[in-house]
Design an enzyme around this catalytic site. Structure first.
Site, mmCIF file in Angstrom:
data_model
loop_
_atom_site.group_PDB
_atom_site.id
_atom_site.type_symbol
_atom_site.label_atom_id
_atom_site.label_comp_id
_atom_site.label_asym_id
_atom_site.label_seq_id
_atom_site.Cartn_x
_atom_site.Cartn_y
_atom_site.Cartn_z
ATOM 1 N N SER A 91 38.486 -83.898 -22.717
ATOM 2 C CA SER A 91 39.329 -83.706 -21.548
ATOM 3 C C SER A 91 38.751 -84.466 -20.344
ATOM 4 O O SER A 91 38.692 -85.697 -20.358
ATOM 5 C CB SER A 91 39.486 -82.208 -21.254
ATOM 6 O OG SER A 91 40.547 -81.985 -20.355
ATOM 7 N N ASP A 112 49.412 -82.132 -27.710
ATOM 8 C CA ASP A 112 48.678 -81.708 -26.513
ATOM 9 C C ASP A 112 49.665 -81.211 -25.457
ATOM 10 O O ASP A 112 50.533 -81.950 -24.995
ATOM 11 C CB ASP A 112 47.859 -82.887 -25.967
ATOM 12 C CG ASP A 112 46.820 -82.468 -24.939
ATOM 13 O OD1 ASP A 112 47.076 -81.500 -24.191
ATOM 14 O OD2 ASP A 112 45.760 -83.106 -24.881
ATOM 15 N N HIS A 118 45.632 -79.153 -26.993
ATOM 16 C CA HIS A 118 44.512 -79.682 -26.212
ATOM 17 C C HIS A 118 43.159 -79.291 -26.813
ATOM 18 O O HIS A 118 42.203 -80.065 -26.779
ATOM 19 C CB HIS A 118 44.608 -79.207 -24.761
ATOM 20 C CG HIS A 118 43.684 -79.926 -23.831
ATOM 21 N ND1 HIS A 118 43.738 -81.292 -23.634
ATOM 22 C CD2 HIS A 118 42.657 -79.476 -23.052
ATOM 23 C CE1 HIS A 118 42.797 -81.650 -22.769
ATOM 24 N NE2 HIS A 118 42.128 -80.578 -22.410
#
Length: 208
Positions: free
Chosen positions: A69, A147, A181
């Site tokens: 991330s 995601d 994610h």
């Protein structure tokens, strides 16, 4: 251990700096992100110097950097602006900040209020500079196809990968089917580990 644990790598003989801090702060009237790139370069340079020259536990020619991330986003910047790392791994990152125009992480200003900052903080924009570093680190991108994070839609990695390839940067894009994610399926996590290990294998043999 958690799927993101560094234990796997330490057990294979890698020196791991896990969760070390790269603080980004504001000074005077300047906001933190106005000097984001300069600050993370300084932090990463100090980290590599520490393990290579002070502790003498690693070879500076075989250092890699990676993150998930926001860590992936930082990884892309370090490869774009320095020659510190021979390889990078970016999982589920954001590489074009114009796609998050109303703010991101600690940035409360919109794209229209801080245009220069958004451009500077977009690794996609720096793909050409990345390709011209003294040492161009190879980049592995991994992303969950589903995601759901509004700042890290899968398109972020797809477009960044296309830019890296256009400038001849050794890179690979791995998309994990149905993953969001944070990766959940055992098959996805094992495949992620396999891809990461294969990507770093080239660094295991001493540089001639």
């Amino acid at each position: 251990a958690h799927w993101a644990s560094p234990v796997h790598w330490a057990a294979k003989g890698w020196v791991v700096m896990d969760d070390f801090s790269l603080p980004v702060v504001g000074e005077g009237d300047a906001l933190p992100n106005d000097t984001f790139v300069e600050q993370i370069i300084a932090g990463a340079t100090a980290a590599v110097n520490y393990v290579s020259n002070e502790r003498k536990v690693t070879d500076p020619d075989r250092c890699a950097v990676g993150g998930h991330s926001y860590g992936s986003f930082m990884t892309a910047h370090l490869l774009s602006h320095t020659s510190l790392f021979a390889a990078g791994i970016g999982r589920s990152g954001a590489f074009n900040r114009t796609l998050t125009p109303m703010g991101f992480q600690s940035e409360d200003r919109s794209l229209w209020e801080a245009t220069d900052t958004y451009i500077t903080m977009s690794p996609l924009i720096h793909a050409e500079k990345y390709s011209k570093q003294d040492r161009v680190g190879r980049m592995l991108l991994i992303h969950g196809e589903a995601d759901e994070n509004s700042g890290t839609f899968c398109m972020q990695s797809e477009r960044y990968f296309a830019a890296l390839r256009a400038f001849g940067i050794e890179s690979r894009l791995v998309l994990l089917p149905l993953e969001r994610h944070s990766y959940r399926a055992r098959e996805s996590i094992l495949h992620m580990a396999h891809e990461m290990e294969e990507w770093l294998r080239v660094l295991e043999d001493p540089v001639e």
